[in-house]
Design an enzyme around this catalytic site. Structure first.
Site, PDB file in Angstrom:
ATOM      1  N   ASP A  72       0.846  -1.190   0.000  1.00 26.26           N
ATOM      2  CA  ASP A  72       0.000   0.000   0.000  1.00 26.26           C
ATOM      3  C   ASP A  72       0.884   1.243   0.000  1.00 26.26           C
ATOM      4  OD1 ASP A  72       0.936   0.046   2.646  1.00 26.26           O
ATOM      5  OD2 ASP A  72      -0.845  -1.014   3.345  1.00 26.26           O
ATOM      6  N   ASP A  74       1.579   5.257   1.344  1.00 28.20           N
ATOM      7  CA  ASP A  74       1.328   6.368   2.248  1.00 28.20           C
ATOM      8  C   ASP A  74       1.892   7.624   1.606  1.00 28.20           C
ATOM      9  OD1 ASP A  74       0.303   4.772   4.395  1.00 28.20           O
ATOM     10  OD2 ASP A  74       2.346   4.095   4.755  1.00 28.20           O
ATOM     11  N   ASP A 149      10.603   5.556  12.595  1.00 29.94           N
ATOM     12  CA  ASP A 149      11.399   4.625  13.390  1.00 29.94           C
ATOM     13  C   ASP A 149      12.775   4.315  12.806  1.00 29.94           C
ATOM     14  OD1 ASP A 149      10.078   3.260  11.377  1.00 29.94           O
ATOM     15  OD2 ASP A 149       9.103   1.801  12.693  1.00 29.94           O
TER      16      ASP A 149
HETATM   17  P1  ATP Z   1       4.678  -2.415   6.042  1.00 33.44           P
HETATM   18  O1  ATP Z   1       5.441  -3.033   4.956  1.00 33.44           O
HETATM   19  O2  ATP Z   1       4.289  -3.370   7.090  1.00 33.44           O
HETATM   20  O3  ATP Z   1       3.513  -1.556   5.615  1.00 33.44           O
HETATM   21  P2  ATP Z   1       5.672   0.074   6.972  1.00 33.44           P
HETATM   22  O4  ATP Z   1       7.035   0.505   7.390  1.00 33.44           O
HETATM   23  O5  ATP Z   1       5.071   0.764   5.805  1.00 33.44           O
HETATM   24  O6  ATP Z   1       5.736  -1.481   6.753  1.00 33.44           O
HETATM   25  P3  ATP Z   1       3.426   1.027   8.430  1.00 33.44           P
HETATM   26  O7  ATP Z   1       2.856   0.542   9.705  1.00 33.44           O
HETATM   27  O8  ATP Z   1       2.610   1.014   7.196  1.00 33.44           O
HETATM   28  O9  ATP Z   1       4.748   0.190   8.220  1.00 33.44           O
HETATM   29  O10 ATP Z   1       3.961   2.489   8.732  1.00 33.44           O
HETATM   30  C1  ATP Z   1       4.236   3.460   7.731  1.00 33.44           C
HETATM   31  C2  ATP Z   1       5.399   4.340   8.169  1.00 33.44           C
HETATM   32  O11 ATP Z   1       5.082   5.013   9.385  1.00 33.44           O
HETATM   33  C3  ATP Z   1       6.673   3.571   8.465  1.00 33.44           C
HETATM   34  O12 ATP Z   1       7.432   3.329   7.310  1.00 33.44           O
HETATM   35  C4  ATP Z   1       7.370   4.511   9.421  1.00 33.44           C
HETATM   36  O13 ATP Z   1       7.986   5.564   8.724  1.00 33.44           O
HETATM   37  C5  ATP Z   1       6.230   5.085  10.217  1.00 33.44           C
HETATM   38  N1  ATP Z   1       5.968   4.299  11.438  1.00 33.44           N
HETATM   39  C6  ATP Z   1       5.108   3.250  11.588  1.00 33.44           C
HETATM   40  N2  ATP Z   1       5.108   2.780  12.827  1.00 33.44           N
HETATM   41  C7  ATP Z   1       5.968   3.534  13.525  1.00 33.44           C
HETATM   42  C8  ATP Z   1       6.401   3.560  14.881  1.00 33.44           C
HETATM   43  N3  ATP Z   1       5.934   2.687  15.771  1.00 33.44           N
HETATM   44  N4  ATP Z   1       7.305   4.517  15.234  1.00 33.44           N
HETATM   45  C9  ATP Z   1       7.761   5.415  14.347  1.00 33.44           C
HETATM   46  N5  ATP Z   1       7.409   5.431  13.060  1.00 33.44           N
HETATM   47  C10 ATP Z   1       6.518   4.517  12.630  1.00 33.44           C
HETATM   48 MG    MG Z   2       2.979   0.525   5.060  1.00 34.17          MG
END
Ligand code: ATP
Ligand code: MG
Length: 451
Positions: A72, A74, A149
């Protein structure tokens, strides 16, 4: 008050935003705008045309860089949620803790969030262990990068210019296959202990090594996960189990000491010798399905993860003299209740789990009308898949799922023959007696004890 101020001056907890980001051109990163979903591109374009900053951010950029198709997208922007909402007819503001906007475009939903700043542990609202409870102050783009993060998650891709804005050397870290925390790992885990689970999941999924500085504190800080709300842990566990790399993730969790005493579910999974084979088989199966883009059911997976617990509890109850069927239902509740305190499995999923478990003893009854009724059950297929997995793990003979497979696909006569040939049910001696009474002479194979 003064103590707080002094702490702030001498021990700045939050990492300070990097001064100048690197602007990485197409030649160095290789992501063409065509690789980005049309909806994400359009969203950025509209926002930019209206005078806002807008970038694809986070997981999608990271995944594109290493050649994984993003699941997805963002978008991060300087526009407020209300400004975003006003620009897209098909959009809605969601979120209580902080507002984000879902922009709908064709079949896609793009999650648009306004640049936010992190608050350091002193100024933010925290619980008594330092976990940040609110995180909803808007900020600059640099601050938005710093509150994320890992460095590889703080990359901003501009589809119009085809450049990446990189504040924390994320591109270099990704090239060196390193998962590095932004700021001081201990502080960041204290603010949000779920980051420890994210480190393991992202490391396993992306094939990155967790930087030693971020890895080292995990073992001693693992206990902080106890303060995370059960619903949030459940969300994170779902992501982990359905990442397509569950086997790798769970092995890594065990290595980091993240499973012990924190998540009863994981204790169960990894430390029950009897069920271990069953659980790994099920996880491998799930990984394959996720990677082949096939549907997966959380109910089915959790049913497998907890099955051997149910079996043990069921045996205990039967040994104590309870009848098989009520004993099974009490055992199911016992296991699910023990789980509920730490990991809030949603009610719908609990319903699915119970359906699958409750079908299992019914596969043992291969007489009369029972099998006809069973194959008409809406959950028959899930129940049968579960049965087969049990056989593959060696818990029950393969003969049983094979028989049901033949029965389900057979014509009328063949079904009769299968019923006649089926071994006796081993679950209810009382029934055998009843059957014998009805059919005293010439008892067929199904009522003999040779099962
Ligand atoms: P995935 O492949 O699971 O979607 P993702 O890194 O995109 O991995 P998401 O939960 O969709 O994870 O989060 C989107 C973004 O938001 C992350 O890439 C990160 O930049 C930020 N983020 C998410 N969770 C946290 C957290 N607990 N602390 C700080 N930043 C976070
Ligand atoms: Mg994501």
């Amino acid at each position: 008050m003064i103590r707080k101020l002094l702490r702030k001056v001498f021990h700045r907890a939050a990492p300070s935003p990097a001064a100048e980001p690197a602007l990485i051109p197409l030649e160095r990163h290789g992501i063409r705008r065509e690789q980005v979903s049309p909806a994400a591109r359009k969203t950025c374009k509209v926002l930019q045309e209206n005078g806002h900053k807008a970038y694809v951010v986070g997981g999608a950029v990271r995944d594109l860089l290493i050649g994984h198709p993003p699941k997805d997208y963002d978008v991060a922007t300087s526009a407020t949620p209300e400004e975003v909402r006003a620009l897209f007819r098909r959009s809605r503001i969601i979120g209580r803790r902080f507002k984000i906007v879902h922009v709908l475009n064709g079949p896609e939903t793009i999650e648009v969030s306004t640049f936010r700043a992190s608050q350091d542990a002193e100024s933010a609202e925290t619980d008594e262990h330092g976990r940040v409870l609110r995180d909803n102050v808007y900020g600059s783009m640099a601050e938005d990068a710093t509150r994320r993060d890992f460095t590889v998650n703080a990359l901003y891709y501009d589809p119009e210019r085809e450049t990446i804005v990189d504040y924390h050397h994320g591109v270099a870290d990704l090239q060196q296959k390193t998962l590095r925390m932004i700021g001081d790992p201990r502080t960041r885990y204290r603010e949000d202990p779920v980051r420890m689970l994210r480190a393991v999941r992202l490391g396993a999924k992306l094939g990155l090594a967790i930087d030693p500085e971020a890895r080292k504190p995990i073992r001693e800080m693992a206990v902080l996960l106890e303060n995370v709300p059960a619903a949030r842990l459940f969300d994170e566990m779902l992501k982990l189990l359905f990442s397509g790399y569950a086997v790798r993730c769970l092995k890594q969790l065990r290595e980091e000491g993240l499973h012990h005493g924190l998540l009863p579910l994981l204790d169960v999974i990894l430390e029950q010798p009897l069920g271990e084979r069953f659980v790994w088989l099920s996880l491998e199966n799930t990984d394959q399905r996720v990677r082949a883009d096939k549907s997966v059911s959380p109910g089915f997976l959790f049913a497998t993860l907890l099955w051997h617990e149910v079996l043990a509890a069921w045996e205990n109850r039967k040994a104590a003299g309870e009848h098989a069927q009520p004993a099974l239902f009490s055992a199911m509740d016992e296991v699910l209740d023990a789980q509920a305190g730490k990991l809030a499995i949603t009610r719908r999923i609990v319903g699915d789990i119970k359906d699958i478990w409750a079908l299992q003893p019914r596969f043992e009854r291969r007489t009369g009308k029972m099998p006809y009724r069973l194959i008409e059950q809406p959950r028959y297929r899930a129940g049968w898949d579960f049965l087969r997995l049990r056989a593959q793990s060696g818990e029950i003979p393969m003969e049983l799922p094979d028989w049901w497979d033949r029965f389900a696909h057979a014509g009328h006569d063949e079904r009769d023959a299968l019923l006649r040939a089926a071994p006796a049910s081993d679950d209810a001696p009382a029934k055998k007696r009843r059957r014998r009474r009805r059919k005293p002479a010439g008892a067929s194979a199904e009522t003999s004890d040779a099962s």
